[in-house]
Design an enzyme around this catalytic site. Structure first.
Site, PDB file in Angstrom:
ATOM      1  N   ASP A 113       0.859  -1.171   0.000  1.00 58.38           N
ATOM      2  CA  ASP A 113       0.000   0.000   0.000  1.00 58.38           C
ATOM      3  C   ASP A 113       0.896   1.222   0.000  1.00 58.38           C
ATOM      4  O   ASP A 113       1.819   1.322   0.790  1.00 58.38           O
ATOM      5  CB  ASP A 113      -0.905   0.001   1.225  1.00 58.38           C
ATOM      6  CG  ASP A 113      -1.959   1.080   1.119  1.00 58.38           C
ATOM      7  OD1 ASP A 113      -2.887   0.903   0.315  1.00 58.38           O
ATOM      8  OD2 ASP A 113      -1.832   2.104   1.812  1.00 58.38           O
ATOM      9  N   ASP A 131      -2.676   1.920   6.664  1.00 59.07           N
ATOM     10  CA  ASP A 131      -1.994   1.425   5.466  1.00 59.07           C
ATOM     11  C   ASP A 131      -1.658  -0.066   5.552  1.00 59.07           C
ATOM     12  O   ASP A 131      -1.738  -0.799   4.574  1.00 59.07           O
ATOM     13  CB  ASP A 131      -0.726   2.238   5.197  1.00 59.07           C
ATOM     14  CG  ASP A 131      -1.037   3.708   4.963  1.00 59.07           C
ATOM     15  OD1 ASP A 131      -2.160   3.994   4.510  1.00 59.07           O
ATOM     16  OD2 ASP A 131      -0.178   4.554   5.241  1.00 59.07           O
ATOM     17  N   GLU A 174      -2.999  -1.962  -5.507  1.00 56.54           N
ATOM     18  CA  GLU A 174      -4.332  -1.476  -5.783  1.00 56.54           C
ATOM     19  C   GLU A 174      -4.387  -0.844  -7.171  1.00 56.54           C
ATOM     20  O   GLU A 174      -3.386  -0.337  -7.659  1.00 56.54           O
ATOM     21  CB  GLU A 174      -4.661  -0.392  -4.770  1.00 56.54           C
ATOM     22  CG  GLU A 174      -5.882  -0.672  -3.972  1.00 56.54           C
ATOM     23  CD  GLU A 174      -6.059   0.416  -2.932  1.00 56.54           C
ATOM     24  OE1 GLU A 174      -7.201   0.724  -2.654  1.00 56.54           O
ATOM     25  OE2 GLU A 174      -5.063   0.926  -2.420  1.00 56.54           O
TER      26      GLU A 174
END
Ligand SMILES: [Zn+2]
Length: 456
Positions: free
Chosen positions: A233, A399, A317
Protein backbone atom coordinates in the site's frame (compact mmCIF):
# COMPACT_ATOMS: atom_id res chain seq x y z
CA UNK A 1 17.74 -1.51 2.89
CA UNK A 2 17.30 -3.78 5.85
CA UNK A 3 13.60 -4.18 5.20
CA UNK A 4 13.42 -7.34 3.17
CA UNK A 5 15.28 -10.37 4.32
CA UNK A 6 16.61 -12.37 1.44
CA UNK A 7 15.80 -16.07 1.74
CA UNK A 8 18.14 -18.50 0.04
CA UNK A 9 17.21 -18.67 -3.57
CA UNK A 10 15.91 -21.94 -4.94
CA UNK A 11 16.36 -22.91 -8.54
CA UNK A 12 13.41 -21.74 -10.64
CA UNK A 13 11.55 -23.79 -13.16
CA UNK A 14 13.12 -22.06 -16.09
CA UNK A 15 16.63 -22.42 -14.87
CA UNK A 16 16.04 -26.17 -14.92
CA UNK A 17 14.92 -25.90 -18.48
CA UNK A 18 17.96 -23.85 -19.26
CA UNK A 19 20.21 -26.45 -17.72
CA UNK A 20 18.52 -29.12 -19.79
CA UNK A 21 18.46 -27.37 -23.12
CA UNK A 22 21.51 -25.23 -22.61
CA UNK A 23 19.87 -22.23 -24.24
CA UNK A 24 18.98 -19.27 -22.08
CA UNK A 25 15.53 -17.79 -22.66
CA UNK A 26 16.29 -14.43 -24.15
CA UNK A 27 13.73 -11.89 -25.17
CA UNK A 28 14.01 -8.54 -26.81
CA UNK A 29 12.40 -5.83 -24.76
CA UNK A 30 12.05 -2.14 -25.39
CA UNK A 31 13.28 -0.11 -22.50
CA UNK A 32 13.92 3.55 -21.87
CA UNK A 33 16.90 5.07 -20.13
CA UNK A 34 16.37 8.61 -19.00
CA UNK A 35 19.05 11.04 -17.93
CA UNK A 36 18.90 14.58 -16.64
CA UNK A 37 21.18 16.90 -18.58
CA UNK A 38 23.32 19.92 -17.75
CA UNK A 39 23.11 21.92 -20.97
CA UNK A 40 24.98 25.18 -21.51
CA UNK A 41 22.81 28.29 -22.05
CA UNK A 42 23.42 27.98 -25.77
CA UNK A 43 22.37 24.33 -25.74
CA UNK A 44 19.30 25.17 -23.70
CA UNK A 45 18.25 27.50 -26.48
CA UNK A 46 18.91 24.80 -29.06
CA UNK A 47 16.85 22.25 -27.10
CA UNK A 48 13.97 24.71 -26.68
CA UNK A 49 14.23 25.60 -30.37
CA UNK A 50 13.85 21.93 -31.37
CA UNK A 51 10.79 21.48 -29.16
CA UNK A 52 9.36 24.70 -30.57
CA UNK A 53 10.03 23.49 -34.10
CA UNK A 54 8.19 20.24 -33.39
CA UNK A 55 5.22 22.24 -32.12
CA UNK A 56 5.27 24.55 -35.17
CA UNK A 57 5.25 21.58 -37.55
CA UNK A 58 2.43 19.93 -35.60
CA UNK A 59 0.28 23.07 -35.64
CA UNK A 60 1.04 23.77 -39.28
CA UNK A 61 0.02 20.22 -40.20
CA UNK A 62 -3.19 20.43 -38.21
CA UNK A 63 -4.09 23.74 -39.86
CA UNK A 64 -3.49 22.13 -43.25
CA UNK A 65 -5.72 19.18 -42.34
CA UNK A 66 -8.51 21.59 -41.37
CA UNK A 67 -8.14 23.55 -44.62
CA UNK A 68 -8.17 20.42 -46.77
CA UNK A 69 -11.18 19.01 -44.95
CA UNK A 70 -12.96 22.28 -45.62
CA UNK A 71 -11.99 22.22 -49.32
CA UNK A 72 -13.17 18.66 -49.60
CA UNK A 73 -16.73 19.66 -48.75
CA UNK A 74 -16.90 21.36 -52.17
CA UNK A 75 -14.42 19.22 -54.09
CA UNK A 76 -14.42 15.51 -53.04
CA UNK A 77 -11.15 14.84 -54.94
CA UNK A 78 -9.09 16.94 -52.51
CA UNK A 79 -6.53 14.82 -50.65
CA UNK A 80 -6.27 15.28 -46.88
CA UNK A 81 -2.80 14.39 -45.51
CA UNK A 82 -3.34 11.85 -42.75
CA UNK A 83 -0.17 9.76 -42.42
CA UNK A 84 3.35 10.77 -41.45
CA UNK A 85 4.56 10.22 -45.02
CA UNK A 86 1.81 12.48 -46.44
CA UNK A 87 2.40 15.17 -43.86
CA UNK A 88 6.14 15.08 -44.35
CA UNK A 89 5.77 15.45 -48.12
CA UNK A 90 3.52 18.48 -47.67
CA UNK A 91 5.87 19.97 -45.07
CA UNK A 92 8.93 19.65 -47.29
CA UNK A 93 7.07 21.45 -50.04
CA UNK A 94 5.94 24.28 -47.74
CA UNK A 95 8.78 24.70 -45.24
CA UNK A 96 10.72 27.30 -47.25
CA UNK A 97 7.67 29.52 -47.19
CA UNK A 98 6.21 28.87 -43.71
CA UNK A 99 9.47 28.36 -41.81
CA UNK A 100 12.38 29.92 -43.70
CA UNK A 101 14.51 29.25 -40.62
CA UNK A 102 13.89 25.51 -40.84
CA UNK A 103 17.59 24.67 -41.32
CA UNK A 104 18.39 25.90 -37.80
CA UNK A 105 16.93 22.72 -36.35
CA UNK A 106 17.42 19.08 -37.17
CA UNK A 107 14.83 17.81 -39.66
CA UNK A 108 13.96 15.28 -36.97
CA UNK A 109 12.30 18.08 -34.98
CA UNK A 110 9.68 18.72 -37.68
CA UNK A 111 9.30 15.03 -38.27
CA UNK A 112 8.70 14.51 -34.56
CA UNK A 113 5.88 17.08 -34.52
CA UNK A 114 4.28 15.66 -37.67
CA UNK A 115 4.59 12.14 -36.29
CA UNK A 116 2.72 13.25 -33.16
CA UNK A 117 0.00 14.68 -35.38
CA UNK A 118 -0.24 11.54 -37.55
CA UNK A 119 -0.63 9.43 -34.40
CA UNK A 120 -3.28 11.77 -33.01
CA UNK A 121 -5.22 11.66 -36.28
CA UNK A 122 -5.01 7.87 -36.37
CA UNK A 123 -6.11 7.69 -32.73
CA UNK A 124 -9.13 9.77 -33.56
CA UNK A 125 -10.17 7.79 -36.63
CA UNK A 126 -9.53 4.44 -34.90
CA UNK A 127 -11.63 5.55 -31.97
CA UNK A 128 -14.36 6.86 -34.21
CA UNK A 129 -14.65 3.66 -36.22
CA UNK A 130 -14.43 1.37 -33.21
CA UNK A 131 -10.92 0.09 -33.84
CA UNK A 132 -9.64 1.39 -30.54
CA UNK A 133 -10.46 0.37 -27.00
CA UNK A 134 -10.97 2.71 -24.08
CA UNK A 135 -12.27 6.24 -23.82
CA UNK A 136 -13.09 7.98 -27.07
CA UNK A 137 -10.31 10.11 -28.50
CA UNK A 138 -11.05 13.67 -29.54
CA UNK A 139 -9.86 15.35 -32.71
CA UNK A 140 -6.30 16.69 -32.31
CA UNK A 141 -6.04 20.19 -30.92
CA UNK A 142 -3.51 22.94 -31.49
CA UNK A 143 -0.53 22.97 -29.16
CA UNK A 144 0.03 26.14 -27.22
CA UNK A 145 3.44 27.28 -26.12
CA UNK A 146 3.90 26.86 -22.39
CA UNK A 147 0.73 24.77 -22.07
CA UNK A 148 1.84 21.56 -23.74
CA UNK A 149 4.78 19.36 -22.86
CA UNK A 150 8.00 20.43 -24.53
CA UNK A 151 9.42 17.36 -26.21
CA UNK A 152 11.12 16.33 -29.41
CA UNK A 153 12.14 12.92 -30.66
CA UNK A 154 15.18 12.01 -32.74
CA UNK A 155 15.10 8.72 -34.59
CA UNK A 156 18.03 9.08 -36.97
CA UNK A 157 21.31 10.94 -37.17
CA UNK A 158 24.14 11.24 -34.69
CA UNK A 159 22.60 9.82 -31.51
CA UNK A 160 25.35 8.58 -29.22
CA UNK A 161 26.21 7.84 -25.63
CA UNK A 162 29.86 8.85 -25.34
CA UNK A 163 32.33 6.38 -23.78
CA UNK A 164 33.25 8.79 -20.95
CA UNK A 165 29.73 8.10 -19.58
CA UNK A 166 29.16 11.76 -18.88
CA UNK A 167 28.08 13.02 -22.30
CA UNK A 168 25.60 12.25 -25.05
CA UNK A 169 25.50 13.43 -28.63
CA UNK A 170 22.33 14.56 -30.37
CA UNK A 171 21.83 15.71 -33.96
CA UNK A 172 22.36 19.45 -34.45
CA UNK A 173 22.49 20.14 -30.68
CA UNK A 174 25.88 18.46 -30.33
CA UNK A 175 27.59 17.00 -27.27
CA UNK A 176 25.64 17.54 -24.04
CA UNK A 177 26.78 16.90 -20.51
CA UNK A 178 24.58 14.54 -18.52
CA UNK A 179 23.76 15.32 -14.90
CA UNK A 180 24.18 11.69 -13.90
CA UNK A 181 26.39 8.89 -15.17
CA UNK A 182 25.17 7.00 -18.21
CA UNK A 183 27.07 3.86 -17.22
CA UNK A 184 24.00 1.55 -16.99
CA UNK A 185 23.23 2.15 -20.63
CA UNK A 186 26.83 2.62 -21.79
CA UNK A 187 27.80 -0.77 -20.39
CA UNK A 188 25.04 -2.51 -22.32
CA UNK A 189 25.92 -0.66 -25.51
CA UNK A 190 29.56 -1.64 -25.16
CA UNK A 191 28.63 -5.28 -24.57
CA UNK A 192 26.44 -5.15 -27.64
CA UNK A 193 23.29 -6.22 -25.78
CA UNK A 194 21.51 -2.93 -26.47
CA UNK A 195 20.69 -0.85 -29.51
CA UNK A 196 19.44 2.76 -29.44
CA UNK A 197 16.25 3.24 -31.44
CA UNK A 198 15.49 6.85 -30.60
CA UNK A 199 16.25 9.72 -28.25
CA UNK A 200 13.60 12.05 -26.86
CA UNK A 201 14.44 15.36 -25.27
CA UNK A 202 11.92 16.86 -22.86
CA UNK A 203 11.66 19.59 -20.31
CA UNK A 204 10.20 19.30 -16.82
CA UNK A 205 9.99 22.60 -14.95
CA UNK A 206 13.42 23.99 -15.86
CA UNK A 207 15.32 20.75 -16.17
CA UNK A 208 16.07 19.05 -19.48
CA UNK A 209 16.06 15.29 -19.89
CA UNK A 210 17.05 12.91 -22.61
CA UNK A 211 15.35 9.54 -22.82
CA UNK A 212 16.82 6.82 -24.98
CA UNK A 213 14.47 4.20 -26.35
CA UNK A 214 16.60 1.09 -26.41
CA UNK A 215 16.15 -2.44 -27.70
CA UNK A 216 17.62 -4.84 -25.15
CA UNK A 217 18.28 -8.54 -25.02
CA UNK A 218 17.00 -9.70 -21.69
CA UNK A 219 16.63 -12.98 -19.90
CA UNK A 220 13.00 -13.36 -18.75
CA UNK A 221 12.56 -16.22 -16.29
CA UNK A 222 9.11 -17.76 -15.80
CA UNK A 223 9.57 -17.94 -12.04
CA UNK A 224 11.87 -16.51 -9.40
CA UNK A 225 11.58 -19.59 -7.21
CA UNK A 226 9.77 -17.76 -4.41
CA UNK A 227 6.47 -18.80 -2.91
CA UNK A 228 5.20 -15.77 -1.01
CA UNK A 229 2.55 -13.17 -1.73
CA UNK A 230 3.04 -9.58 -0.63
CA UNK A 231 0.56 -6.71 -0.62
CA UNK A 232 1.81 -3.15 -0.98
CA UNK A 233 0.00 0.00 0.00
CA UNK A 234 1.45 3.34 -1.00
CA UNK A 235 1.01 6.14 1.47
CA UNK A 236 1.95 9.75 1.96
CA UNK A 237 3.31 9.52 5.45
CA UNK A 238 5.41 6.53 4.43
CA UNK A 239 6.75 5.53 1.05
CA UNK A 240 4.97 2.17 1.36
CA UNK A 241 3.59 -0.32 3.86
CA UNK A 242 3.88 -4.05 3.17
CA UNK A 243 1.43 -6.71 4.31
CA UNK A 244 4.35 -8.31 6.19
CA UNK A 245 4.20 -5.35 8.56
CA UNK A 246 7.30 -3.70 7.16
CA UNK A 247 7.03 0.06 6.88
CA UNK A 248 9.28 1.76 4.36
CA UNK A 249 9.63 5.38 5.32
CA UNK A 250 10.15 8.23 2.92
CA UNK A 251 13.82 9.09 2.44
CA UNK A 252 14.75 12.25 4.28
CA UNK A 253 15.20 14.51 1.24
CA UNK A 254 11.77 13.45 -0.04
CA UNK A 255 10.19 14.17 3.33
CA UNK A 256 11.73 17.62 3.18
CA UNK A 257 10.39 18.23 -0.32
CA UNK A 258 6.92 17.09 0.64
CA UNK A 259 6.83 19.58 3.52
CA UNK A 260 7.95 22.30 1.13
CA UNK A 261 5.30 21.24 -1.36
CA UNK A 262 2.55 21.61 1.23
CA UNK A 263 3.82 25.05 2.17
CA UNK A 264 3.90 26.34 -1.41
CA UNK A 265 0.51 24.78 -2.10
CA UNK A 266 -0.98 26.77 0.78
CA UNK A 267 0.73 29.94 -0.47
CA UNK A 268 -0.66 29.37 -3.94
CA UNK A 269 -4.16 29.03 -2.55
CA UNK A 270 -3.86 32.47 -0.98
CA UNK A 271 -2.71 34.22 -4.17
CA UNK A 272 -5.06 35.77 -6.71
CA UNK A 273 -5.14 33.51 -9.76
CA UNK A 274 -3.33 35.14 -12.67
CA UNK A 275 -1.36 37.54 -10.51
CA UNK A 276 2.40 37.82 -10.61
CA UNK A 277 2.81 36.23 -7.18
CA UNK A 278 0.50 33.43 -8.18
CA UNK A 279 2.53 32.76 -11.32
CA UNK A 280 5.75 32.67 -9.28
CA UNK A 281 4.30 30.28 -6.71
CA UNK A 282 2.98 28.06 -9.49
CA UNK A 283 6.41 27.83 -11.08
CA UNK A 284 8.03 27.03 -7.74
CA UNK A 285 5.41 24.39 -7.07
CA UNK A 286 6.10 22.75 -10.43
CA UNK A 287 9.82 22.67 -9.70
CA UNK A 288 9.41 21.12 -6.27
CA UNK A 289 6.92 18.58 -7.68
CA UNK A 290 9.51 17.40 -10.20
CA UNK A 291 12.15 17.13 -7.50
CA UNK A 292 9.84 15.15 -5.23
CA UNK A 293 8.82 12.84 -8.08
CA UNK A 294 12.47 12.11 -8.89
CA UNK A 295 13.30 11.33 -5.29
CA UNK A 296 10.27 9.09 -4.94
CA UNK A 297 11.07 7.28 -8.17
CA UNK A 298 14.59 6.53 -7.02
CA UNK A 299 13.41 5.29 -3.63
CA UNK A 300 10.73 3.15 -5.26
CA UNK A 301 13.27 1.52 -7.57
CA UNK A 302 15.01 -0.06 -4.61
CA UNK A 303 11.72 -1.28 -3.20
CA UNK A 304 10.28 -2.67 -6.44
CA UNK A 305 13.45 -4.61 -7.25
CA UNK A 306 13.32 -6.19 -3.79
CA UNK A 307 9.60 -6.99 -4.13
CA UNK A 308 9.91 -8.52 -7.59
CA UNK A 309 12.87 -10.70 -6.66
CA UNK A 310 11.79 -11.84 -3.21
CA UNK A 311 8.11 -12.70 -3.69
CA UNK A 312 6.17 -14.83 -6.15
CA UNK A 313 3.20 -12.46 -6.31
CA UNK A 314 2.98 -8.74 -5.63
CA UNK A 315 -0.48 -7.26 -5.13
CA UNK A 316 -1.22 -3.57 -5.54
CA UNK A 317 -4.33 -1.48 -5.78
CA UNK A 318 -5.71 -0.19 -9.04
CA UNK A 319 -5.32 3.48 -9.66
CA UNK A 320 -8.57 5.38 -9.66
CA UNK A 321 -7.97 7.52 -12.70
CA UNK A 322 -11.27 9.34 -12.87
CA UNK A 323 -11.27 9.96 -9.13
CA UNK A 324 -7.73 11.24 -9.46
CA UNK A 325 -8.77 13.91 -11.88
CA UNK A 326 -11.65 14.99 -9.71
CA UNK A 327 -9.80 15.19 -6.43
CA UNK A 328 -7.61 18.24 -6.27
CA UNK A 329 -6.31 17.63 -2.77
CA UNK A 330 -2.57 17.65 -2.67
CA UNK A 331 -2.36 14.60 -0.38
CA UNK A 332 -4.41 12.47 -2.78
CA UNK A 333 -2.43 13.67 -5.78
CA UNK A 334 0.83 12.67 -4.13
CA UNK A 335 -0.41 9.24 -3.07
CA UNK A 336 -1.76 8.55 -6.55
CA UNK A 337 1.49 9.62 -8.16
CA UNK A 338 3.37 7.23 -5.89
CA UNK A 339 1.03 4.37 -6.69
CA UNK A 340 1.27 5.03 -10.42
CA UNK A 341 5.06 4.96 -10.25
CA UNK A 342 5.07 1.81 -8.11
CA UNK A 343 2.83 0.00 -10.58
CA UNK A 344 4.80 1.17 -13.57
CA UNK A 345 8.05 -0.16 -12.14
CA UNK A 346 6.51 -3.40 -10.90
CA UNK A 347 4.86 -4.15 -14.22
CA UNK A 348 8.21 -4.57 -15.96
CA UNK A 349 10.32 -5.75 -13.04
CA UNK A 350 7.99 -8.67 -12.25
CA UNK A 351 8.46 -9.77 -15.85
CA UNK A 352 12.22 -9.37 -15.62
CA UNK A 353 12.55 -11.37 -12.44
CA UNK A 354 9.86 -14.00 -12.92
CA UNK A 355 7.24 -12.89 -10.39
CA UNK A 356 3.65 -11.80 -10.97
CA UNK A 357 1.89 -8.51 -10.44
CA UNK A 358 -1.77 -8.57 -9.48
CA UNK A 359 -3.86 -5.44 -9.46
CA UNK A 360 -6.88 -5.38 -7.17
CA UNK A 361 -10.22 -4.34 -8.56
CA UNK A 362 -10.88 -0.63 -8.35
CA UNK A 363 -14.02 -1.19 -6.33
CA UNK A 364 -12.41 -3.40 -3.77
CA UNK A 365 -12.45 -1.34 -0.55
CA UNK A 366 -8.99 -2.26 0.68
CA UNK A 367 -8.71 0.55 3.20
CA UNK A 368 -12.27 0.30 4.48
CA UNK A 369 -12.35 -3.45 5.06
CA UNK A 370 -11.17 -5.06 8.29
CA UNK A 371 -8.27 -7.34 7.40
CA UNK A 372 -9.17 -9.74 10.23
CA UNK A 373 -12.96 -10.22 10.02
CA UNK A 374 -13.99 -8.60 6.76
CA UNK A 375 -16.29 -5.95 8.24
CA UNK A 376 -16.56 -2.93 5.96
CA UNK A 377 -16.51 0.56 7.39
CA UNK A 378 -18.97 2.92 5.68
CA UNK A 379 -16.69 5.91 5.53
CA UNK A 380 -13.01 6.39 6.17
CA UNK A 381 -11.60 9.87 5.81
CA UNK A 382 -8.06 10.44 4.62
CA UNK A 383 -6.83 11.82 7.93
CA UNK A 384 -7.89 8.75 9.94
CA UNK A 385 -4.53 7.06 10.34
CA UNK A 386 -5.76 4.07 12.36
CA UNK A 387 -8.37 1.55 11.34
CA UNK A 388 -10.75 0.60 14.16
CA UNK A 389 -12.98 -2.40 13.55
CA UNK A 390 -16.42 -2.07 15.10
CA UNK A 391 -17.06 -5.78 14.67
CA UNK A 392 -13.97 -7.58 16.02
CA UNK A 393 -12.20 -4.69 17.74
CA UNK A 394 -9.05 -4.78 15.62
CA UNK A 395 -6.94 -1.64 15.92
CA UNK A 396 -4.39 -1.40 13.13
CA UNK A 397 -2.46 1.16 11.08
CA UNK A 398 -4.59 2.19 8.14
CA UNK A 399 -1.99 1.42 5.47
CA UNK A 400 -0.99 -1.91 6.96
CA UNK A 401 -4.65 -2.91 7.04
CA UNK A 402 -4.97 -2.05 3.36
CA UNK A 403 -1.83 -4.01 2.44
CA UNK A 404 -3.09 -7.09 4.35
CA UNK A 405 -6.41 -6.89 2.56
CA UNK A 406 -4.66 -6.99 -0.77
CA UNK A 407 -3.01 -10.27 0.21
CA UNK A 408 -6.29 -11.65 1.61
CA UNK A 409 -7.82 -10.91 -1.73
CA UNK A 410 -5.34 -13.17 -3.46
CA UNK A 411 -5.81 -15.92 -0.88
CA UNK A 412 -9.52 -15.78 -1.59
CA UNK A 413 -8.83 -15.97 -5.29
CA UNK A 414 -6.65 -19.02 -4.77
CA UNK A 415 -9.35 -20.74 -2.70
CA UNK A 416 -12.25 -20.02 -4.99
CA UNK A 417 -11.97 -20.67 -8.68
CA UNK A 418 -11.26 -18.71 -11.76
CA UNK A 419 -14.40 -16.62 -11.76
CA UNK A 420 -13.46 -14.73 -8.66
CA UNK A 421 -10.12 -14.01 -10.14
CA UNK A 422 -11.71 -12.37 -13.09
CA UNK A 423 -14.11 -10.44 -10.97
CA UNK A 424 -11.75 -9.27 -8.32
CA UNK A 425 -8.18 -9.11 -9.46
CA UNK A 426 -6.47 -8.83 -12.77
CA UNK A 427 -3.21 -10.51 -13.60
CA UNK A 428 -1.20 -7.90 -15.37
CA UNK A 429 1.94 -9.80 -16.03
CA UNK A 430 2.81 -8.94 -19.59
CA UNK A 431 4.35 -11.70 -21.63
CA UNK A 432 7.65 -11.06 -23.38
CA UNK A 433 5.65 -10.07 -26.42
CA UNK A 434 3.68 -7.51 -24.46
CA UNK A 435 6.84 -6.00 -23.16
CA UNK A 436 8.40 -5.74 -26.54
CA UNK A 437 5.57 -3.93 -28.26
CA UNK A 438 7.24 -0.94 -29.84
CA UNK A 439 3.82 0.54 -30.60
CA UNK A 440 3.63 1.89 -27.10
CA UNK A 441 6.50 4.25 -27.63
CA UNK A 442 4.24 7.17 -28.50
CA UNK A 443 5.64 9.28 -25.72
CA UNK A 444 8.50 8.51 -23.40
CA UNK A 445 5.94 8.80 -20.64
CA UNK A 446 4.12 5.61 -21.51
CA UNK A 447 7.33 3.64 -21.56
CA UNK A 448 9.01 1.79 -18.79
CA UNK A 449 11.44 4.47 -17.89
CA UNK A 450 14.54 3.52 -16.02
CA UNK A 451 16.69 6.12 -14.36
CA UNK A 452 20.38 5.92 -14.73
CA UNK A 453 21.01 5.78 -11.01
CA UNK A 454 18.90 3.16 -9.28
CA UNK A 455 17.45 -0.18 -10.30
CA UNK A 456 18.79 -3.33 -11.76
ZN1 LIG B 1 -12.77 -6.81 12.29
Amino acid sequence: MPLLSRPTRTVGRNEHRELLTGTPLMSTVIQAYRFAMDPTPRQRRALASHCGAARVAYNWGLQLVYERLEQRTVDPTVQVPWTLADLRREWNRAKHRVAPWWAENSKEAYSSGLDGLARALKGWSDSRYGRRKGRSVGFPRFKKKGRTRDACRFTTGAIKVLPDRKHVRLPKVGVLKTHESTRKLARRLEQGSARILAATISRQADRWFVSFTVEIERHLPASNGMGTVVGVDVGIKHLAVLSTGVVISNPRPLEHRLRKLRRIDRQLARCTPGSKRWELARRRLARVHVGAANLRRDALHKLTTALATEHAVVVVEQLNVTGMLQNRRLARTLADAGLAELRRQLSYKTAWYGSRLLVADRFYPSSKTCSRCGWVKAKLSLNERMFLCASCGLVIDRDLNAARNLVNLIDNVARSGRETQNARAVDVRPGPAGLATPKREAGAESLRIKTGTVGA
